[in-house]
Structures are given as structure tokens and as C-alpha cells.
Design a protein around this motif. Sequence first.
Motif, PDB file in Angstrom:
ATOM      1  N   UNK A  39       2.211  10.540  19.604  1.00 41.59           N
ATOM      2  CA  UNK A  39       3.282  11.355  19.034  1.00 41.59           C
ATOM      3  C   UNK A  39       2.694  12.665  18.544  1.00 41.59           C
ATOM      4  N   UNK A  40       3.210  13.800  19.051  1.00 39.28           N
ATOM      5  CA  UNK A  40       2.664  15.132  18.709  1.00 39.28           C
ATOM      6  C   UNK A  40       1.172  15.201  19.053  1.00 39.28           C
ATOM      7  N   UNK A  41       0.846  14.829  20.289  1.00 42.22           N
ATOM      8  CA  UNK A  41      -0.550  14.804  20.705  1.00 42.22           C
ATOM      9  C   UNK A  41      -1.140  13.418  20.498  1.00 42.22           C
ATOM     10  N   UNK A  42      -2.438  13.302  20.751  1.00 40.57           N
ATOM     11  CA  UNK A  42      -3.115  12.006  20.621  1.00 40.57           C
ATOM     12  C   UNK A  42      -3.842  11.915  19.283  1.00 40.57           C
ATOM     13  N   UNK A  43      -3.575  10.847  18.542  1.00 39.52           N
ATOM     14  CA  UNK A  43      -4.177  10.630  17.227  1.00 39.52           C
ATOM     15  C   UNK A  43      -4.802   9.241  17.183  1.00 39.52           C
ATOM     16  N   UNK A  44      -6.089   9.137  16.807  1.00 37.15           N
ATOM     17  CA  UNK A  44      -6.697   7.811  16.696  1.00 37.15           C
ATOM     18  C   UNK A  44      -6.011   6.993  15.600  1.00 37.15           C
ATOM     19  N   UNK A  45      -5.818   5.705  15.857  1.00 41.24           N
ATOM     20  CA  UNK A  45      -5.281   4.792  14.861  1.00 41.24           C
ATOM     21  C   UNK A  45      -6.394   3.992  14.211  1.00 41.24           C
ATOM     22  N   UNK A  46      -6.023   2.923  13.535  1.00 38.23           N
ATOM     23  CA  UNK A  46      -7.016   2.069  12.886  1.00 38.23           C
ATOM     24  C   UNK A  46      -7.853   1.303  13.908  1.00 38.23           C
ATOM     25  N   UNK A  47      -7.303   1.073  15.095  1.00 33.86           N
ATOM     26  CA  UNK A  47      -8.056   0.395  16.146  1.00 33.86           C
ATOM     27  C   UNK A  47      -8.224  -1.090  15.930  1.00 33.86           C
ATOM     28  N   UNK A  48      -7.308  -1.708  15.195  1.00 34.86           N
ATOM     29  CA  UNK A  48      -7.419  -3.138  14.909  1.00 34.86           C
ATOM     30  C   UNK A  48      -6.911  -3.998  16.055  1.00 34.86           C
TER      31      UNK A  48
ATOM     32  N   UNK B 134       0.826  -1.210   0.000  1.00 31.36           N
ATOM     33  CA  UNK B 134       0.000   0.000   0.000  1.00 31.36           C
ATOM     34  C   UNK B 134       0.861   1.262   0.000  1.00 31.36           C
ATOM     35  N   UNK B 135       0.615   2.102  -1.000  1.00 29.64           N
ATOM     36  CA  UNK B 135       1.335   3.359  -1.189  1.00 29.64           C
ATOM     37  C   UNK B 135       0.451   4.511  -0.730  1.00 29.64           C
ATOM     38  N   UNK B 136       0.776   5.097   0.425  1.00 31.34           N
ATOM     39  CA  UNK B 136       0.028   6.256   0.899  1.00 31.34           C
ATOM     40  C   UNK B 136       0.971   7.426   1.177  1.00 31.34           C
ATOM     41  N   UNK B 137       2.129   7.386   0.482  1.00 26.60           N
ATOM     42  CA  UNK B 137       3.087   8.477   0.600  1.00 26.60           C
ATOM     43  C   UNK B 137       4.030   8.356   1.768  1.00 26.60           C
ATOM     44  N   UNK B 138       4.115   7.166   2.365  1.00 23.33           N
ATOM     45  CA  UNK B 138       5.013   6.970   3.500  1.00 23.33           C
ATOM     46  C   UNK B 138       5.719   5.629   3.364  1.00 23.33           C
ATOM     47  N   UNK B 139       6.999   5.621   3.632  1.00 21.80           N
ATOM     48  CA  UNK B 139       7.722   4.358   3.618  1.00 21.80           C
ATOM     49  C   UNK B 139       8.637   4.227   2.424  1.00 21.80           C
ATOM     50  N   UNK B 140       9.642   3.402   2.595  1.00 18.96           N
ATOM     51  CA  UNK B 140      10.601   3.140   1.523  1.00 18.96           C
ATOM     52  C   UNK B 140      10.027   2.044   0.638  1.00 18.96           C
TER      53      UNK B 140
ATOM     54  N   UNK C 116      -2.657  -9.672   6.654  1.00 20.55           N
ATOM     55  CA  UNK C 116      -2.170  -8.288   6.663  1.00 20.55           C
ATOM     56  C   UNK C 116      -0.863  -8.233   7.433  1.00 20.55           C
ATOM     57  N   UNK C 117       0.111  -7.498   6.878  1.00 27.25           N
ATOM     58  CA  UNK C 117       1.386  -7.266   7.565  1.00 27.25           C
ATOM     59  C   UNK C 117       1.658  -5.772   7.617  1.00 27.25           C
ATOM     60  N   UNK C 118       1.839  -5.231   8.827  1.00 25.08           N
ATOM     61  CA  UNK C 118       2.248  -3.850   9.009  1.00 25.08           C
ATOM     62  C   UNK C 118       3.722  -3.794   9.354  1.00 25.08           C
ATOM     63  N   UNK C 119       4.438  -2.839   8.770  1.00 25.57           N
ATOM     64  CA  UNK C 119       5.887  -2.721   8.980  1.00 25.57           C
ATOM     65  C   UNK C 119       6.210  -1.349   9.565  1.00 25.57           C
ATOM     66  N   UNK C 120       6.910  -1.324  10.690  1.00 24.34           N
ATOM     67  CA  UNK C 120       7.323  -0.103  11.373  1.00 24.34           C
ATOM     68  C   UNK C 120       6.099   0.753  11.703  1.00 24.34           C
ATOM     69  N   UNK C 121       5.965   1.950  11.165  1.00 26.36           N
ATOM     70  CA  UNK C 121       4.770   2.754  11.459  1.00 26.36           C
ATOM     71  C   UNK C 121       3.518   2.063  10.920  1.00 26.36           C
ATOM     72  N   UNK C 122       3.657   1.260   9.873  1.00 25.57           N
ATOM     73  CA  UNK C 122       2.520   0.485   9.375  1.00 25.57           C
ATOM     74  C   UNK C 122       1.990  -0.473  10.422  1.00 25.57           C
ATOM     75  N   UNK C 123       2.862  -1.005  11.275  1.00 29.83           N
ATOM     76  CA  UNK C 123       2.434  -1.803  12.425  1.00 29.83           C
ATOM     77  C   UNK C 123       1.784  -0.915  13.476  1.00 29.83           C
ATOM     78  N   UNK C 124       2.401   0.228  13.755  1.00 25.76           N
ATOM     79  CA  UNK C 124       1.878   1.114  14.794  1.00 25.76           C
ATOM     80  C   UNK C 124       0.468   1.611  14.488  1.00 25.76           C
TER      81      UNK C 124
ATOM     82  N   UNK D  52       1.159  12.001  11.049  1.00 20.98           N
ATOM     83  CA  UNK D  52       1.229  12.335   9.621  1.00 20.98           C
ATOM     84  C   UNK D  52       0.926  11.114   8.757  1.00 20.98           C
ATOM     85  N   UNK D  53       1.352   9.934   9.197  1.00 20.58           N
ATOM     86  CA  UNK D  53       1.059   8.718   8.437  1.00 20.58           C
ATOM     87  C   UNK D  53      -0.438   8.412   8.473  1.00 20.58           C
ATOM     88  N   UNK D  54      -1.057   8.589   9.632  1.00 19.03           N
ATOM     89  CA  UNK D  54      -2.498   8.350   9.738  1.00 19.03           C
ATOM     90  C   UNK D  54      -3.272   9.358   8.877  1.00 19.03           C
ATOM     91  N   UNK D  55      -2.802  10.607   8.866  1.00 21.11           N
ATOM     92  CA  UNK D  55      -3.441  11.634   8.038  1.00 21.11           C
ATOM     93  C   UNK D  55      -3.310  11.288   6.561  1.00 21.11           C
TER      94      UNK D  55
END
Length: 211
Positions: free
Chosen positions: A98-107, A7-13, A82-90, A56-59
Motif C-alpha cells: 500500500x503506497x509502495x512497498x513497506x517491510x512488515x514484522x515478517x512473522x 498495544x497502543x501505537x496511535x492506530x486503531x479504535x 498474540x492476536x492481530x486485528x485488521x491492520x494489526x493482522x496485516x 503509516x501503521x508500521x511507521x
Amino acid sequence: MQKVALIDYGSGNLRSAEKALIKAADGRAEIVVTNSAEVIASADRLVLPGVGAFASCMAALSERPGLQEAMNEAVHSQGKPFLGVCVGMQLMASKGLEFGETPGLGWIPGEVRRLEPSDTAAKVPHMGWNALTDVADQPVVAPLREGAPVYFTHSFAFYPQDEADVAAWVDHGGRFPAAVARGNLAGVQFHPEKSQDAGISLLARFLEWRP
């Protein structure tokens, strides 16, 4: 041949992750780099990379039309691996601090918070090779032997509410989760694409995994 959506959402190598997945697949899977909800919905399994800050990744995920909905449909309704890597796992967490509280996917219930090593010699960011400990009997991570060296680069870690969701640990001035797993979900804080044989082995197991 199975199709894997990277998945390409503008983050990650993405290029490095793509090359590692292609090597791990060894011709047995098609690796598709995509930000298309339709392609994600039709894929057989999903990989979400990530580099940078949780918020920023969640945004960035939220800004891609239909992306989260397609991921939720694939993961929850269809049970695709599904496999999340680094911030993809987070991002699987309930929230990031990080920089305040941001909701995640909640999985996977839990939160992402800054590393606070008790040993002042342990620097943050945590960068470089470190050894896995307490590796769980989970199909994706289990082949990584106790003490397997893998490559990390991060300042925050995902702490699940239920430690049963932790699939491996690592110590850096204090213990924190190096991998998580629940049902058809798996995630690693380290970078498989930078972890040489151990990383390729993990990706190969993910491509074979049938939860």
C-alpha cells in the motif's frame, strides 16, 4: 490474574477493542492499554489492533522506542499468545504493498495487497457483514461456525505464502483470507469488537488459548 497488553501505537479504535476484551474476559483477565515496552514484556498475551494504511501503521510502531523489540521478545522468545486485528493482522506479513512497498514484522511470510474483486458489484473498500468459509480447526477461530457473519472494513488483505497459515476465508467478489494462524500467532481481518456475539466468542477463546 493474567494480564493482556492491548498495544497502543496511535492506530486503531482502542476504546472499542478494550471494551470488547473486557466483556470477553468477564473478570478473568486484566486488560491494559499500553505503549510501554516494559508492560508488553511482562504481559501474558498481546493484542495488536490497527486501522488505516499499512505503511503509516508500521511507521507508528517503529517510532515507539523498544516496542517492536518487546513484541518480538514476547512472541518469539517467550511464545506468548498474540492476536492481530485488521491492520494489526496485516503487519505480521513480510511486506505491504500500500503506497509502495513497506517491510512488515515478517512473522508470517506473505504480502498485503489491494483487494481486486472479479465481480464489479463487489465494492472496495469491503465494508459490512460477510460470512466466513473454510474455517480451520484452530483453537481461536474454530468455534466460529461455517458461515458465521463478522464485520469487515478494509481495502487490502494479507495473503500468506503458505495457505496452511490461513485459518478462515471470506468471499467478496473473490476469495481472500479472513484469518491467519501459525504457532502462537493468530490474526483476523475482521473486527471482533464490531462482530457482536461471534467477535466476543473469538476474543474469549483467544484469552483461553494456550498454544
